[in-house]
Design a protein around this motif. Structure first.
Motif, PDB file in Angstrom:
ATOM      1  N   VAL A  64       0.844  -1.193   0.000  1.00 43.22           N
ATOM      2  CA  VAL A  64       0.000   0.000   0.000  1.00 43.22           C
ATOM      3  C   VAL A  64       0.883   1.247   0.000  1.00 43.22           C
ATOM      4  N   PRO A  65       0.665   2.149  -0.971  1.00 42.86           N
ATOM      5  CA  PRO A  65       1.470   3.379  -0.994  1.00 42.86           C
ATOM      6  C   PRO A  65       1.233   4.200   0.269  1.00 42.86           C
ATOM      7  N   ALA A  66       2.308   4.626   0.901  1.00 37.05           N
ATOM      8  CA  ALA A  66       2.202   5.375   2.155  1.00 37.05           C
ATOM      9  C   ALA A  66       2.074   6.870   1.912  1.00 37.05           C
ATOM     10  N   ASP A  67       2.302   7.314   0.684  1.00 37.40           N
ATOM     11  CA  ASP A  67       2.340   8.744   0.402  1.00 37.40           C
ATOM     12  C   ASP A  67       1.009   9.306  -0.087  1.00 37.40           C
ATOM     13  N   ARG A  68      -0.060   8.480  -0.076  1.00 37.78           N
ATOM     14  CA  ARG A  68      -1.368   8.924  -0.554  1.00 37.78           C
ATOM     15  C   ARG A  68      -2.437   8.480   0.420  1.00 37.78           C
ATOM     16  N   PRO A  69      -3.535   9.233   0.515  1.00 38.21           N
ATOM     17  CA  PRO A  69      -4.626   8.803   1.397  1.00 38.21           C
ATOM     18  C   PRO A  69      -5.154   7.426   0.971  1.00 38.21           C
ATOM     19  N   LEU A  70      -5.344   6.573   1.934  1.00 39.20           N
ATOM     20  CA  LEU A  70      -5.748   5.196   1.677  1.00 39.20           C
ATOM     21  C   LEU A  70      -7.077   5.109   0.930  1.00 39.20           C
ATOM     22  N   VAL A  71      -8.022   5.938   1.300  1.00 36.34           N
ATOM     23  CA  VAL A  71      -9.328   5.904   0.641  1.00 36.34           C
ATOM     24  C   VAL A  71      -9.199   6.303  -0.823  1.00 36.34           C
ATOM     25  N   ASP A  72      -8.274   7.209  -1.158  1.00 35.62           N
ATOM     26  CA  ASP A  72      -8.046   7.562  -2.566  1.00 35.62           C
ATOM     27  C   ASP A  72      -7.518   6.358  -3.340  1.00 35.62           C
ATOM     28  N   VAL A  73      -6.597   5.629  -2.746  1.00 32.96           N
ATOM     29  CA  VAL A  73      -6.060   4.427  -3.390  1.00 32.96           C
ATOM     30  C   VAL A  73      -7.185   3.422  -3.613  1.00 32.96           C
ATOM     31  N   MET A  74      -8.057   3.301  -2.623  1.00 31.70           N
ATOM     32  CA  MET A  74      -9.200   2.388  -2.760  1.00 31.70           C
ATOM     33  C   MET A  74     -10.102   2.797  -3.918  1.00 31.70           C
ATOM     34  N   ARG A  75     -10.412   4.059  -3.978  1.00 29.28           N
ATOM     35  CA  ARG A  75     -11.355   4.546  -5.001  1.00 29.28           C
ATOM     36  C   ARG A  75     -10.792   4.434  -6.411  1.00 29.28           C
ATOM     37  N   GLU A  76      -9.478   4.487  -6.551  1.00 33.27           N
ATOM     38  CA  GLU A  76      -8.838   4.407  -7.867  1.00 33.27           C
ATOM     39  C   GLU A  76      -8.694   2.973  -8.370  1.00 33.27           C
ATOM     40  N   ALA A  77      -8.791   1.997  -7.493  1.00 29.59           N
ATOM     41  CA  ALA A  77      -8.518   0.609  -7.857  1.00 29.59           C
ATOM     42  C   ALA A  77      -9.408   0.060  -8.975  1.00 29.59           C
ATOM     43  N   PRO A  78     -10.723   0.280  -8.946  1.00 26.71           N
ATOM     44  CA  PRO A  78     -11.534  -0.282 -10.034  1.00 26.71           C
ATOM     45  C   PRO A  78     -11.125   0.226 -11.418  1.00 26.71           C
ATOM     46  N   ASP A  79     -10.822   1.516 -11.528  1.00 27.38           N
ATOM     47  CA  ASP A  79     -10.385   2.052 -12.823  1.00 27.38           C
ATOM     48  C   ASP A  79      -9.043   1.447 -13.230  1.00 27.38           C
ATOM     49  N   ALA A  80      -8.128   1.318 -12.285  1.00 21.27           N
ATOM     50  CA  ALA A  80      -6.819   0.744 -12.597  1.00 21.27           C
ATOM     51  C   ALA A  80      -6.946  -0.715 -13.036  1.00 21.27           C
ATOM     52  N   LEU A  81      -7.798  -1.457 -12.362  1.00 17.32           N
ATOM     53  CA  LEU A  81      -8.009  -2.860 -12.726  1.00 17.32           C
ATOM     54  C   LEU A  81      -8.667  -2.959 -14.101  1.00 17.32           C
ATOM     55  N   GLU A  82      -9.622  -2.090 -14.353  1.00 17.20           N
ATOM     56  CA  GLU A  82     -10.287  -2.085 -15.661  1.00 17.20           C
ATOM     57  C   GLU A  82      -9.304  -1.726 -16.776  1.00 17.20           C
ATOM     58  N   ARG A  83      -8.440  -0.742 -16.544  1.00 21.01           N
ATOM     59  CA  ARG A  83      -7.424  -0.380 -17.543  1.00 21.01           C
ATOM     60  C   ARG A  83      -6.494  -1.558 -17.813  1.00 21.01           C
ATOM     61  N   LEU A  84      -6.092  -2.239 -16.750  1.00 21.57           N
ATOM     62  CA  LEU A  84      -5.189  -3.379 -16.896  1.00 21.57           C
ATOM     63  C   LEU A  84      -5.807  -4.458 -17.781  1.00 21.57           C
ATOM     64  N   LEU A  85      -7.106  -4.677 -17.623  1.00 24.36           N
ATOM     65  CA  LEU A  85      -7.770  -5.767 -18.327  1.00 24.36           C
ATOM     66  C   LEU A  85      -8.427  -5.338 -19.631  1.00 24.36           C
ATOM     67  N   SER A  86      -8.335  -4.054 -19.973  1.00 25.47           N
ATOM     68  CA  SER A  86      -8.959  -3.592 -21.216  1.00 25.47           C
ATOM     69  C   SER A  86      -8.257  -4.233 -22.409  1.00 25.47           C
ATOM     70  N   GLY A  87      -9.037  -4.580 -23.384  1.00 27.31           N
ATOM     71  CA  GLY A  87      -8.482  -5.199 -24.580  1.00 27.31           C
ATOM     72  C   GLY A  87      -8.160  -6.672 -24.432  1.00 27.31           C
ATOM     73  N   LEU A  88      -8.508  -7.237 -23.300  1.00 28.88           N
ATOM     74  CA  LEU A  88      -8.264  -8.659 -23.071  1.00 28.88           C
ATOM     75  C   LEU A  88      -9.127  -9.467 -24.028  1.00 28.88           C
ATOM     76  N   PRO A  89      -8.536 -10.369 -24.810  1.00 26.02           N
ATOM     77  CA  PRO A  89      -9.373 -11.199 -25.691  1.00 26.02           C
ATOM     78  C   PRO A  89     -10.238 -12.146 -24.859  1.00 26.02           C
ATOM     79  N   GLY A  90     -11.381 -12.544 -25.403  1.00 23.83           N
ATOM     80  CA  GLY A  90     -12.325 -13.396 -24.680  1.00 23.83           C
ATOM     81  C   GLY A  90     -11.691 -14.632 -24.084  1.00 23.83           C
ATOM     82  N   GLU A  91     -10.796 -15.279 -24.830  1.00 24.55           N
ATOM     83  CA  GLU A  91     -10.166 -16.498 -24.307  1.00 24.55           C
ATOM     84  C   GLU A  91      -9.213 -16.208 -23.150  1.00 24.55           C
ATOM     85  N   GLY A  92      -8.775 -14.951 -23.051  1.00 22.26           N
ATOM     86  CA  GLY A  92      -7.906 -14.569 -21.933  1.00 22.26           C
ATOM     87  C   GLY A  92      -8.616 -14.624 -20.595  1.00 22.26           C
TER      88      GLY A  92
END
Length: 157
Positions: free
Chosen positions: A6-34
């Motif tokens: 967990v990054p110590a230099d940012r408010p924890l709730v901000d890190v929490m709120r950003e996670a869904p977008d970051a996870l979605e970006r990571l998985l964007s463009g994933l082919p169906g078989e992936g």
């Protein structure tokens, strides 16, 4: 292991709120078989990893609420493999799982943002270990970050 992620230099709730977008970006463009890929026999599929992240977040957030509200009863552990086998995450789409994670994370971030210092310092026990509310919130955030790294390194390379 999770708290250190967990990054110590940012408010924890901000890190929490950003996670869904970051996870979605990571998985964007994933082919169906992936979505049904497992990096080796006996390992979870990508969908099952997301299901595990959701299940674990629900369990950990219940522990947070239980302790935050002053309940002193010790909580049991979980067998992550039994939970994964009993879920239907492997049959759901990544989009569906991400939507569920987004809603769950938003609700948890709202709850955790409401905690004052006294609440964050409350102690309780789960799985035979003692925790503060603050530590459990960090574990929730770090657990997702851990699995996001596993997805990046083992499933998307």
């Amino acid at each position: 292991m999770y708290i250190d992620r967990v990054p110590a230099d940012r408010p924890l709730v901000d890190v929490m709120r950003e996670a869904p977008d970051a996870l979605e970006r990571l998985l964007s463009g994933l082919p169906g078989e992936g979505e049904t890929f497992a990096y080796e026999p006996g390992k979870w599929t990508l969908r099952e990893v997301l299901g595990h992240v959701i299940d674990a977040e629900r369990l950990f957030s219940y522990r947070v609420l239980h302790i935050a509200r002053g309940d002193r009863a010790e909580l049991p552990g979980m067998d992550q493999d039994e939970w994964a086998a009993a879920s239907n995450a492997g049959e759901r789409s990544v989009a569906d799982l991400l939507g569920e994670f987004r809603g769950l994370r938003a609700a948890n971030a709202a709850l955790f943002a409401s905690f004052d210092e006294e609440t964050l310092s409350r102690r309780g026990a789960a799985s035979g270990f003692g925790f503060t509310v603050r530590a459990l919130v960090h574990i929730i955030v770090g657990h997702e970050l851990h699995h996001r790294g596993v997805l990046r390194d083992r499933y998307l390379t």
